[in-house]
Design a protein around this motif. Sequence first.
Motif, PDB file in Angstrom:
ATOM      1  N   GLU A 141      -3.370   0.467  -3.794  1.00  0.00           N
ATOM      2  CA  GLU A 141      -2.719  -0.796  -3.392  1.00  0.00           C
ATOM      3  C   GLU A 141      -2.276  -1.438  -4.592  1.00  0.00           C
ATOM      4  O   GLU A 141      -2.877  -1.421  -5.832  1.00  0.00           O
ATOM      5  CB  GLU A 141      -4.228  -1.523  -2.928  1.00  0.00           C
ATOM      6  N   PHE A 142      -1.314  -2.132  -4.305  1.00  0.00           N
ATOM      7  CA  PHE A 142      -0.666  -2.959  -5.384  1.00  0.00           C
ATOM      8  C   PHE A 142      -0.407  -4.192  -5.182  1.00  0.00           C
ATOM      9  O   PHE A 142      -0.263  -4.476  -3.845  1.00  0.00           O
ATOM     10  CB  PHE A 142       1.100  -2.400  -5.831  1.00  0.00           C
ATOM     11  N   PRO A 143      -0.173  -5.452  -5.807  1.00  0.00           N
ATOM     12  CA  PRO A 143       0.077  -6.752  -5.533  1.00  0.00           C
ATOM     13  C   PRO A 143       1.440  -6.962  -4.728  1.00  0.00           C
ATOM     14  O   PRO A 143       1.758  -7.963  -4.261  1.00  0.00           O
ATOM     15  CB  PRO A 143      -0.042  -7.491  -6.782  1.00  0.00           C
ATOM     16  N   SER A 144       2.373  -6.179  -5.125  1.00  0.00           N
ATOM     17  CA  SER A 144       3.706  -6.280  -4.496  1.00  0.00           C
ATOM     18  C   SER A 144       4.547  -4.778  -4.478  1.00  0.00           C
ATOM     19  O   SER A 144       4.148  -3.906  -5.261  1.00  0.00           O
ATOM     20  CB  SER A 144       4.366  -7.408  -5.364  1.00  0.00           C
ATOM     21  N   TYR A 145       5.497  -4.575  -3.818  1.00  0.00           N
ATOM     22  CA  TYR A 145       6.327  -3.606  -3.604  1.00  0.00           C
ATOM     23  C   TYR A 145       6.825  -3.351  -5.161  1.00  0.00           C
ATOM     24  O   TYR A 145       6.802  -2.121  -5.625  1.00  0.00           O
ATOM     25  CB  TYR A 145       7.307  -3.690  -2.823  1.00  0.00           C
ATOM     26  N   GLU A 146       7.310  -4.214  -5.870  1.00  0.00           N
ATOM     27  CA  GLU A 146       7.959  -4.164  -7.313  1.00  0.00           C
ATOM     28  C   GLU A 146       6.968  -3.685  -8.262  1.00  0.00           C
ATOM     29  O   GLU A 146       7.280  -3.147  -8.972  1.00  0.00           O
ATOM     30  CB  GLU A 146       8.334  -5.824  -7.642  1.00  0.00           C
ATOM     31  N   ALA A 147       5.642  -4.235  -8.137  1.00  0.00           N
ATOM     32  CA  ALA A 147       4.466  -3.728  -8.993  1.00  0.00           C
ATOM     33  C   ALA A 147       4.360  -2.256  -8.687  1.00  0.00           C
ATOM     34  O   ALA A 147       4.220  -1.459  -9.648  1.00  0.00           O
ATOM     35  CB  ALA A 147       3.345  -4.527  -8.500  1.00  0.00           C
ATOM     36  N   ALA A 148       4.513  -1.771  -7.639  1.00  0.00           N
ATOM     37  CA  ALA A 148       4.373  -0.355  -7.415  1.00  0.00           C
ATOM     38  C   ALA A 148       5.437   0.344  -7.893  1.00  0.00           C
ATOM     39  O   ALA A 148       5.419   1.656  -8.725  1.00  0.00           O
ATOM     40  CB  ALA A 148       4.286   0.219  -5.683  1.00  0.00           C
ATOM     41  N   MET A 149       6.699   0.028  -8.017  1.00  0.00           N
ATOM     42  CA  MET A 149       7.795   0.668  -8.351  1.00  0.00           C
ATOM     43  C   MET A 149       7.642   0.606  -9.884  1.00  0.00           C
ATOM     44  O   MET A 149       8.031   1.666 -10.464  1.00  0.00           O
ATOM     45  CB  MET A 149       9.074  -0.073  -7.807  1.00  0.00           C
ATOM     46  N   ARG A 150       7.248  -0.403 -10.571  1.00  0.00           N
ATOM     47  CA  ARG A 150       6.961  -0.625 -11.899  1.00  0.00           C
ATOM     48  C   ARG A 150       5.959   0.725 -12.221  1.00  0.00           C
ATOM     49  O   ARG A 150       6.318   1.352 -13.583  1.00  0.00           O
ATOM     50  CB  ARG A 150       6.796  -1.754 -12.321  1.00  0.00           C
ATOM     51  N   ASN A 151       4.915   0.693 -11.507  1.00  0.00           N
ATOM     52  CA  ASN A 151       4.200   1.991 -11.854  1.00  0.00           C
ATOM     53  C   ASN A 151       4.680   3.113 -11.784  1.00  0.00           C
ATOM     54  O   ASN A 151       4.270   4.255 -12.536  1.00  0.00           O
ATOM     55  CB  ASN A 151       2.555   1.594 -10.823  1.00  0.00           C
ATOM     56  N   ASN A 152       5.398   3.137 -10.612  1.00  0.00           N
ATOM     57  CA  ASN A 152       6.214   4.710 -10.465  1.00  0.00           C
ATOM     58  C   ASN A 152       7.094   5.026 -11.584  1.00  0.00           C
ATOM     59  O   ASN A 152       7.082   6.175 -11.923  1.00  0.00           O
ATOM     60  CB  ASN A 152       6.698   4.694  -9.089  1.00  0.00           C
ATOM     61  N   GLU A 153       7.568   3.969 -12.373  1.00  0.00           N
ATOM     62  CA  GLU A 153       8.375   4.223 -13.347  1.00  0.00           C
ATOM     63  C   GLU A 153       7.810   4.724 -14.931  1.00  0.00           C
ATOM     64  O   GLU A 153       8.521   5.042 -15.690  1.00  0.00           O
ATOM     65  CB  GLU A 153       9.444   3.159 -13.428  1.00  0.00           C
ATOM     66  N   LEU A 154       6.525   4.376 -14.811  1.00  0.00           N
ATOM     67  CA  LEU A 154       5.758   4.635 -15.935  1.00  0.00           C
ATOM     68  C   LEU A 154       5.937   6.226 -16.531  1.00  0.00           C
ATOM     69  O   LEU A 154       5.917   7.177 -15.585  1.00  0.00           O
ATOM     70  CB  LEU A 154       4.374   4.239 -16.074  1.00  0.00           C
ATOM     71  N   PRO A 155       6.016   6.537 -17.649  1.00  0.00           N
ATOM     72  CA  PRO A 155       6.215   8.039 -18.055  1.00  0.00           C
ATOM     73  C   PRO A 155       4.932   8.793 -17.816  1.00  0.00           C
ATOM     74  O   PRO A 155       5.146   9.878 -17.283  1.00  0.00           O
ATOM     75  CB  PRO A 155       6.411   7.992 -19.511  1.00  0.00           C
ATOM     76  N   GLU A 156       3.953   8.014 -17.788  1.00  0.00           N
ATOM     77  CA  GLU A 156       2.708   8.897 -17.352  1.00  0.00           C
ATOM     78  C   GLU A 156       2.520   9.065 -16.054  1.00  0.00           C
ATOM     79  O   GLU A 156       2.197  10.094 -15.709  1.00  0.00           O
ATOM     80  CB  GLU A 156       1.597   7.682 -17.884  1.00  0.00           C
ATOM     81  N   THR A 170      -0.067  -1.054 -12.574  1.00  0.00           N
ATOM     82  CA  THR A 170       0.095  -2.013 -11.836  1.00  0.00           C
ATOM     83  C   THR A 170      -0.852  -1.929 -10.522  1.00  0.00           C
ATOM     84  O   THR A 170      -1.041  -2.885  -9.845  1.00  0.00           O
ATOM     85  CB  THR A 170       1.227  -2.305 -11.496  1.00  0.00           C
ATOM     86  N   LEU A 171      -1.617  -0.726 -10.245  1.00  0.00           N
ATOM     87  CA  LEU A 171      -2.152  -0.571  -9.258  1.00  0.00           C
ATOM     88  C   LEU A 171      -3.733  -1.395  -9.255  1.00  0.00           C
ATOM     89  O   LEU A 171      -4.114  -1.615 -10.339  1.00  0.00           O
ATOM     90  CB  LEU A 171      -2.710   0.706  -8.808  1.00  0.00           C
ATOM     91  N   VAL A 191       0.724  -1.372  -0.094  1.00  0.00           N
ATOM     92  CA  VAL A 191       0.087  -0.148  -0.155  1.00  0.00           C
ATOM     93  C   VAL A 191       0.993   1.256  -0.095  1.00  0.00           C
ATOM     94  O   VAL A 191       1.922   1.225   0.855  1.00  0.00           O
ATOM     95  CB  VAL A 191      -0.780   0.027   1.162  1.00  0.00           C
ATOM     96  N   GLN A 192       0.473   2.227  -0.816  1.00  0.00           N
ATOM     97  CA  GLN A 192       1.167   3.514  -0.814  1.00  0.00           C
ATOM     98  C   GLN A 192       0.368   4.353  -0.431  1.00  0.00           C
ATOM     99  O   GLN A 192      -0.757   4.490  -0.892  1.00  0.00           O
ATOM    100  CB  GLN A 192       1.610   3.697  -2.333  1.00  0.00           C
ATOM    101  N   ALA A 222      -4.758   7.365 -19.575  1.00  0.00           N
ATOM    102  CA  ALA A 222      -3.144   7.105 -20.072  1.00  0.00           C
ATOM    103  C   ALA A 222      -2.381   5.807 -19.763  1.00  0.00           C
ATOM    104  O   ALA A 222      -1.702   5.384 -20.403  1.00  0.00           O
ATOM    105  CB  ALA A 222      -2.236   8.366 -19.652  1.00  0.00           C
ATOM    106  N   THR A 223      -2.939   5.133 -18.624  1.00  0.00           N
ATOM    107  CA  THR A 223      -1.989   4.062 -18.210  1.00  0.00           C
ATOM    108  C   THR A 223      -3.065   2.602 -18.373  1.00  0.00           C
ATOM    109  O   THR A 223      -2.583   1.719 -17.808  1.00  0.00           O
ATOM    110  CB  THR A 223      -1.776   4.322 -16.532  1.00  0.00           C
ATOM    111  N   GLU A 224      -4.113   2.832 -19.001  1.00  0.00           N
ATOM    112  CA  GLU A 224      -4.773   1.549 -19.268  1.00  0.00           C
ATOM    113  C   GLU A 224      -3.879   0.493 -19.925  1.00  0.00           C
ATOM    114  O   GLU A 224      -3.308   0.702 -20.968  1.00  0.00           O
ATOM    115  CB  GLU A 224      -5.988   2.048 -20.479  1.00  0.00           C
ATOM    116  N   GLY A 225      -4.183  -0.595 -19.277  1.00  0.00           N
ATOM    117  CA  GLY A 225      -3.231  -1.775 -19.854  1.00  0.00           C
ATOM    118  C   GLY A 225      -1.949  -1.704 -19.390  1.00  0.00           C
ATOM    119  O   GLY A 225      -0.974  -2.619 -19.595  1.00  0.00           O
TER     120      GLY A 225
END
Length: 101
Positions: free
Chosen positions: A54-69, A33-34, A4-5, A27-30
Amino acid sequence: MTFVQLIEYETTREEELAPLYEEFIKATEGKRTLTHEFHTKDRDRPNHYVDIVEFPSYEAAMRNNELPETKQVAARMKELCTGGPRFLNLEVIDEQKMTPA
């Protein structure tokens, strides 16, 4: 394990943030990772908000944070805030589902 963030911030420009959230969702459709999000307003502090994501994992949250959008929206959000945003990254160590009385 669930992650959770919390994104805590203050703004007097809340009406400008709403379209920003909608833009992020489109913009982030598809890509995003949240899995769940609450946009909340503090009843005791008028310009104070907390988004609970909420995210399935910390790694998923970090991938989401790295999206350009995500980076684009975060930069614009920061411009609209008078305080913050402050991020809290929380590992869920226990979860209880409750049935109301």
